[in-house]
Design a protein around this motif. Sequence first.
Motif, PDB file in Angstrom:
ATOM      1  N   PHE A 279     -76.681  37.134  10.057  1.00  0.00           N
ATOM      2  CA  PHE A 279     -76.098  35.861   8.929  1.00  0.00           C
ATOM      3  C   PHE A 279     -75.519  36.901   7.880  1.00  0.00           C
ATOM      4  O   PHE A 279     -74.004  36.266   6.786  1.00  0.00           O
ATOM      5  N   LEU A 280     -75.862  38.097   7.205  1.00  0.00           N
ATOM      6  CA  LEU A 280     -75.486  38.375   6.094  1.00  0.00           C
ATOM      7  C   LEU A 280     -74.067  39.660   6.638  1.00  0.00           C
ATOM      8  O   LEU A 280     -72.807  38.702   5.271  1.00  0.00           O
ATOM      9  N   LEU A 281     -74.209  40.148   7.320  1.00  0.00           N
ATOM     10  CA  LEU A 281     -72.361  41.030   7.164  1.00  0.00           C
ATOM     11  C   LEU A 281     -71.154  38.954   7.563  1.00  0.00           C
ATOM     12  O   LEU A 281     -70.135  39.365   7.030  1.00  0.00           O
ATOM     13  N   VAL A 282     -71.649  38.180   8.344  1.00  0.00           N
ATOM     14  CA  VAL A 282     -70.156  37.060   7.911  1.00  0.00           C
ATOM     15  C   VAL A 282     -70.268  36.890   6.579  1.00  0.00           C
ATOM     16  O   VAL A 282     -68.873  36.752   6.737  1.00  0.00           O
ATOM     17  N   GLY A 283     -71.138  36.336   6.103  1.00  0.00           N
ATOM     18  CA  GLY A 283     -70.991  36.071   4.838  1.00  0.00           C
ATOM     19  C   GLY A 283     -70.182  37.481   4.202  1.00  0.00           C
ATOM     20  O   GLY A 283     -69.019  36.732   3.403  1.00  0.00           O
ATOM     21  N   LEU A 284     -70.736  38.163   3.844  1.00  0.00           N
ATOM     22  CA  LEU A 284     -69.910  39.804   3.331  1.00  0.00           C
ATOM     23  C   LEU A 284     -68.965  39.840   3.724  1.00  0.00           C
ATOM     24  O   LEU A 284     -67.687  39.929   2.880  1.00  0.00           O
ATOM     25  N   THR A 285     -68.223  40.047   4.899  1.00  0.00           N
ATOM     26  CA  THR A 285     -66.712  40.081   5.738  1.00  0.00           C
ATOM     27  C   THR A 285     -66.072  38.500   4.816  1.00  0.00           C
ATOM     28  O   THR A 285     -64.731  38.854   4.212  1.00  0.00           O
ATOM     29  N   ILE A 286     -66.915  37.390   5.139  1.00  0.00           N
ATOM     30  CA  ILE A 286     -65.346  36.730   4.561  1.00  0.00           C
ATOM     31  C   ILE A 286     -65.466  36.473   3.121  1.00  0.00           C
ATOM     32  O   ILE A 286     -64.257  36.419   3.175  1.00  0.00           O
ATOM     33  N   TRP A 287     -66.343  37.095   2.680  1.00  0.00           N
ATOM     34  CA  TRP A 287     -66.950  36.905   1.494  1.00  0.00           C
ATOM     35  C   TRP A 287     -65.713  37.590   0.842  1.00  0.00           C
ATOM     36  O   TRP A 287     -64.180  38.063  -0.057  1.00  0.00           O
ATOM     37  N   GLN A 288     -65.104  39.239   1.331  1.00  0.00           N
ATOM     38  CA  GLN A 288     -64.173  40.625   1.176  1.00  0.00           C
ATOM     39  C   GLN A 288     -63.374  40.211   0.730  1.00  0.00           C
ATOM     40  O   GLN A 288     -62.714  40.765   0.076  1.00  0.00           O
TER      41      GLN A 288
ATOM     42  N   SER B 132     -62.266  42.002  13.280  1.00  0.00           N
ATOM     43  CA  SER B 132     -62.677  42.521  14.772  1.00  0.00           C
ATOM     44  C   SER B 132     -64.045  43.233  14.508  1.00  0.00           C
ATOM     45  O   SER B 132     -64.600  43.306  15.368  1.00  0.00           O
ATOM     46  N   LEU B 133     -64.290  44.380  13.584  1.00  0.00           N
ATOM     47  CA  LEU B 133     -65.114  44.569  13.852  1.00  0.00           C
ATOM     48  C   LEU B 133     -66.871  44.283  13.915  1.00  0.00           C
ATOM     49  O   LEU B 133     -67.478  44.066  14.227  1.00  0.00           O
ATOM     50  N   LEU B 134     -66.219  42.911  12.949  1.00  0.00           N
ATOM     51  CA  LEU B 134     -67.567  42.535  12.464  1.00  0.00           C
ATOM     52  C   LEU B 134     -67.873  41.353  13.979  1.00  0.00           C
ATOM     53  O   LEU B 134     -69.005  41.975  14.720  1.00  0.00           O
ATOM     54  N   VAL B 135     -66.848  41.222  14.837  1.00  0.00           N
ATOM     55  CA  VAL B 135     -67.212  40.362  15.755  1.00  0.00           C
ATOM     56  C   VAL B 135     -67.802  40.992  17.088  1.00  0.00           C
ATOM     57  O   VAL B 135     -68.646  40.554  17.727  1.00  0.00           O
ATOM     58  N   ILE B 136     -67.911  42.914  16.733  1.00  0.00           N
ATOM     59  CA  ILE B 136     -67.726  43.760  17.969  1.00  0.00           C
ATOM     60  C   ILE B 136     -68.980  43.492  17.798  1.00  0.00           C
ATOM     61  O   ILE B 136     -69.593  44.122  18.668  1.00  0.00           O
ATOM     62  N   PHE B 137     -69.472  43.469  16.260  1.00  0.00           N
ATOM     63  CA  PHE B 137     -70.881  43.749  15.858  1.00  0.00           C
ATOM     64  C   PHE B 137     -71.719  42.727  16.592  1.00  0.00           C
ATOM     65  O   PHE B 137     -73.078  43.167  16.633  1.00  0.00           O
ATOM     66  N   LEU B 138     -71.562  41.486  16.306  1.00  0.00           N
ATOM     67  CA  LEU B 138     -71.795  40.371  16.906  1.00  0.00           C
ATOM     68  C   LEU B 138     -72.439  40.347  18.453  1.00  0.00           C
ATOM     69  O   LEU B 138     -73.729  40.260  19.084  1.00  0.00           O
TER      70      LEU B 138
END
Lengths: 458, 233
Positions: free
Chosen positions: A265-274, A321-327
């Motif tokens: 939840f946090l990482l999606v938010g952070l990635t998009i925000w970044q 892409s990294l985020l999606v792999i993490f998910l």
Amino acid sequence: MNNKFLFRRISLALLVFALGIAILQIGDFKILPNILTVELQAPQPDNYQIYYDFGKGIDETQSKTRRLETTQSFTKLVFKLPTIGIPKKLRIDLGMQPAKILLKSIRIESQGRLYRHTLHEWDAAAILRDFKPEHDIASMTPEGSHLLVQATGNDAFLSSQIDLSKIFENLPKHNNFAKNLLYFVTALCAMLVFFIESPTGLTVNNLARFGELILYKTYADLRAETERTYLGFLWWIFEPIMYMSVFYVMFGLMLGHKTDDFVPFLLVGLTIWQWFKSCLSHGSESILGAHGLITQIYLPKVIFPIILILTDTVKFIFIFSLLVIFLWLYGYSVTIHYLALPILFFVQLLFTTSLTFILAAVVPFLPDLRFVVENVLQAVFFVSGIFVAATIVPEEYLGYYYLNPMTNLIEDYRNVLMYAKMPDWSSLLVIMAISVLGIIFGAYLIKRFEHIYPKVMP
Amino acid sequence: MIDNQPLLELENVGVCYRRKRGVFGEAFWALKDVSFKLYHGETLGVIGRNGVGKSTLLRLMAGIIKPNRGQFTNHGYHVSLLSMQLGFTGYLTGRENILLSGMLMGLRRHEIYEKMDAIIEFSELGEFIERPIATYSSGMVARLGFSIALQAEPDILLIDEILGVGDEEFSQKSMKAMRERIKSNKTIVFVSHNAVLVQQLCDRVVWIEEGVTRAEGDTTAVLNDYHHFLHVG
């Protein structure tokens, strides 16, 4: 006026109109009841339940339960209805114990991120008329403006006795607020395009040349950045991994969110925000930073923020892409809803571009603004729903909460990536329309000051 | 050779800057009242002492800035300043810098590819062209910068002072190439405070003093006035 220019202006205006109409066609939203509120007062805390019949009959799966805690005053119990149509029948279960309950009103609303409509409200007299006691209810008598219900058993309930579809016959068919806004924005865009022939200095004739330049400069900047370090472009992968790890260790391991979905939840938010943040903070300094170049040669200044946005977007593609792999590793899977991702990217890109253009236009005159921007971004970071879900925001502030486009976007990304849901189209459309207007305004500002920037001290 | 239709026209042009940061602050007029015309195929010299607004005038003609008063008219020609090392980036190779710099100067990608060999040849960089220019000596960077700049072919070329760069040998070579360019049938504006060069190269001369046109016309006559002014002043 030159005929060729007039023709070009008219065709551009028509193009924007056509685009607007196309958007309006998608923006044809149906309003459906999705919130049912019962306002009542009872002498003891108890569980209240509503059943809704969408044609499948009444059963436990078609129900929602809320607990009444306060007994001193009237309380609103809010039940969420599924948005699949208009219920045929509603049944309201008044607790598990015998009691004298004061009913004030029953209200049906439709609520989205951008609107809240009351579709129908029953006061005491109307409840008496349209609902009938069916079980364990001794009497229903008006008392002042309320309705006194005498529940005698552990399964007291009343049901609607009328055809609910009649009540909702004259539902507003469209999301009027969003639609009016779209009309408004479309008209404004068309006007602006008509009066400013080419708001950017990029015209049909030189588009190929500057397009080539933008792409090559983006490539060159990225290349230069990778050449600057030993590991080169691997940093585009390591840096976000390190950044994400900090949050994972902090929240996932140290603050005990290892099992729930807080870390993704946090990482999606952070990635998009970044992505948003880096485009904005780099892009806003782009014209100021190009001072050396723009004093030597004429270039449409709008290309500088575009180059910075493209550079940061390329880096974002790696991070995402990294985020999606993490998910995937975390257990989420690809769904059909991923198809909405390009639209989300596009809308976010438009929104980011609009803000970046406007800032990039102003920052050369007010370089101090950069520090303000950094701090405002930090503040907005905390109210963009990166750490918290919208559910913790009180109902009455939800409207303000969703005024922030980033909140909407981040929630939409989460819906798509984590909850297998489609984004909220209506709010996306409004963000898009406002962003288009912002881009045109920003580009106009940049064009307006184009010959002044080289004179301003860097 | 010189026909009657001017390419650029300046009428009582003034340009002002602000002394302080931003749009506020006291105005400072770099150009106050400049008027002249530029005709096709001529080499126009602009002469004046340091700090009389020559650079501002070049920027104005190149369309980088606009006048605050007076009238500047460009009858649809591509004007650009001869700029060495435009957009040079240290971490990129010589070849990449040629592409980037060329594109910034207004060349199309395919045009640069066509000229690539000639540029590398002229710069005498050889193998070095594939290395980052941060590893070059300053002389090598100057050679590369000149070789690219020479390839820009605007309708009107504006030259600020410098004709040759680099060491003794390359300086001679670049000076020669530039003189050939000036002597050809191109329209050129050559800005300098070196009266000897102006005498050699220019068909006509404009003399600017403290942002005002003092004289315009035949090279020898204007230069005589200029010298007289210098000795008396």
